[in-house]
Scaffold this active site. Structure first.
Site, PDB file in Angstrom:
ATOM      1  N   ARG A 292      46.956  59.158  22.682  1.00  0.00           N
ATOM      2  CA  ARG A 292      48.060  58.534  22.199  1.00  0.00           C
ATOM      3  C   ARG A 292      47.887  58.593  20.651  1.00  0.00           C
ATOM      4  O   ARG A 292      47.085  58.058  20.021  1.00  0.00           O
ATOM      5  CB  ARG A 292      48.027  57.186  22.660  1.00  0.00           C
ATOM      6  CG  ARG A 292      49.249  56.158  21.975  1.00  0.00           C
ATOM      7  CD  ARG A 292      50.421  56.516  22.598  1.00  0.00           C
ATOM      8  NE  ARG A 292      51.245  55.422  22.036  1.00  0.00           N
ATOM      9  CZ  ARG A 292      52.723  55.644  22.216  1.00  0.00           C
ATOM     10  NH1 ARG A 292      53.103  56.586  22.774  1.00  0.00           N
ATOM     11  NH2 ARG A 292      53.409  54.451  22.007  1.00  0.00           N
ATOM     12  N   GLU A 388      34.105  34.988  47.683  1.00  0.00           N
ATOM     13  CA  GLU A 388      32.796  35.125  47.790  1.00  0.00           C
ATOM     14  C   GLU A 388      31.862  34.112  46.773  1.00  0.00           C
ATOM     15  O   GLU A 388      30.709  34.300  46.299  1.00  0.00           O
ATOM     16  CB  GLU A 388      31.999  36.408  47.965  1.00  0.00           C
ATOM     17  CG  GLU A 388      32.186  37.391  49.052  1.00  0.00           C
ATOM     18  CD  GLU A 388      31.739  38.368  49.471  1.00  0.00           C
ATOM     19  OE1 GLU A 388      30.591  38.261  49.584  1.00  0.00           O
ATOM     20  OE2 GLU A 388      32.181  39.479  49.685  1.00  0.00           O
ATOM     21  N   GLY A 389      32.553  33.012  46.467  1.00  0.00           N
ATOM     22  CA  GLY A 389      31.931  32.217  45.462  1.00  0.00           C
ATOM     23  C   GLY A 389      32.451  32.344  44.030  1.00  0.00           C
ATOM     24  O   GLY A 389      32.373  33.638  43.437  1.00  0.00           O
TER      25      GLY A 389
END
Length: 408
Positions: A292, A388-389
């Site tokens: 870019r 999962e926590g």
């Protein structure tokens, strides 16, 4: 005991390159479509099964890799392809870990093959722990399992939520309360076999990210399962509950519950998922920054961009180190004396959120559109600090472990 090393052996490199090719050639081209459809990508799972990637044999080979690096290496590559499809392919693994962590040899041999099926008849499995009022607070779980001694059956009632593959699974692993007075120590895990009456799918969730992965409620109404479906067996459960009651009276050492044993075993794997997503976003941002041009030069020529990319790569590599260390420790039987499993999940998930956000920023307006994959990666990454926590729970686990204090 395998020594810890960051150098993959030739066999591991071959597996890694094979999985990377599958992720690049099969998962990546399909990712945007299945994200938009918000459906389980059965054709992709079946293709993975035909190649031997979605199978008990492949999972076992990686799980029992003596270096501990098989599962995190495989997981990173698949999630580099796409997190939603990756979770559809690997979501069964959480239920399998639940059986491996708590089950007998007979239960492992009986039920894990049924979780996967085969290339001609693909199956999935679901691990059901969270509830509408019991996510991080597992002690608030309400699903009950009552033993019917006359019939040697357990009767399950309750509602589970946020279950990956919930309701569409061939085999469900359900965590339930067997002794409410013991709080989280009074939990046990049960196999619910295919086509068991009383189990049904509740609400299917429309999600912010990982939309190719099926997430739903699981409703259990008078679900009866044979006594042998209690993971670990009743004798082991009775012994564990008796110890918990004695320790509760004396204020002694805590006893781990069934859900926590599963989550401890799977946390480094979740960290590997996060590393895969973060790496994918970083690589997209790096390539974009090199091609870019603005003001007559590639935008990577600007320190503001180049330094971000340097930090992104450093954080990803650091996260991988923590994940691999925890995976090696688990494989070689070393205790997580400093909550290394939680550390790996915490850091890798936070890195994934940060890196994907930076990738969107580097791509500017393009990064905010669905024409470029970093937008999807950023949405997907949000789940890693939640499921999962949560990150907050991981910090609590780490702080408690380091201090030895009941920090709340």
């Amino acid at each position: 005991m395998a020594e810890f090393t960051m150098e993959l052996n030739d066999e591991q490199k071959e597996v890694r390159d094979w999985l990377h090719g599958f992720a690049a050639d099969v998962i990546r081209p399909a990712a945007a479509e299945w994200d938009e459809r918000e459906e389980t990508p059965w054709p992709i799972i079946q293709e993975a099964a035909k190649l031997g990637i979605y199978s008990l044999d492949f999972y076992a080979q990686q799980f029992f890799d003596p270096t501990g690096l098989g599962i995190p290496m495989a997981t990173e590559e698949i999630f580099w392809g796409d997190a939603g499809i990756g979770l559809s392919i690997m979501g069964t693994g959480l239920a399998a870990v639940g059986v491996l962590a708590n089950g007998t040899e007979d239960q492992i041999g009986t039920w894990i093959p049924q979780m996967y099926g085969d290339a001609d008849d693909v199956k999935v499995a679901a691990f059901c722990s969270s509830e509408p009022d019991a996510g991080s607070d597992v002690a608030a779980m309400r699903t009950r399992a009552v033993y019917d001694e006359a019939k040697d059956e357990w009767v399950l009632n309750g509602t589970k939520t946020w279950a990956t593959n919930g309701g569409i699974a061939n085999v469900h692993v359900v965590v339930a309360v067997v002794d409410a007075e013991l709080g989280s120590k009074g939990h046990a895990s049960f196999i619910v076999p295919p086509n068991t009456p009383g189990l049904s799918q509740g609400q299917k969730f429309k999600k912010h990210g990982i939309r190719a992965s099926h997430t739903a409620e699981v409703v259990l109404e008078g679900v009866r399962v044979p006594g042998h479906c209690l993971l670990g067996g009743k004798a082991k459960l009775d012994e564990r509950l008796a110890r918990a009651r004695e320790r509760a009276k004396s204020g002694g050492e805590r006893v781990k519950n069934a859900a926590m044993a599963t989550f401890e075993a799977s946390r480094p794997a979740v960290g590997a998922m996060a590393v895969g997503t973060a790496r994918a976003a970083y690589e997209e941002a790096l390539e974009y920054a090199k091609t870019r041009t603005q003001f007559g030069r590639p935008i990577i020529d600007n320190q503001g961009i180049a330094f971000q990319l340097a930090d992104m790569r450093t954080q990803i590599d650091a996260a991988r180190l923590l994940v691999w260390r925890a995976s090696w420790m688990a494989s070689t039987g070393k205790k997580f004396e400093s909550a290394e499993g939680s550390m790996s999940k915490l850091y890798a998930s936070e890195v994934a959120k940060k890196v994907t956000a930076q990738a969107v920023q580097i791509l500017g307006g393009n990064g905010f559109t669905r024409e470029y994959p970093v937008e999807r990666m950023h949405r997907d990454a949000a789940i890693y600090t939640i499921f999962e926590g949560t990150s907050e729970i991981q910090r609590l686990v780490i702080a408690r472990t380091l201090s030895g204090m009941p920090i709340r």
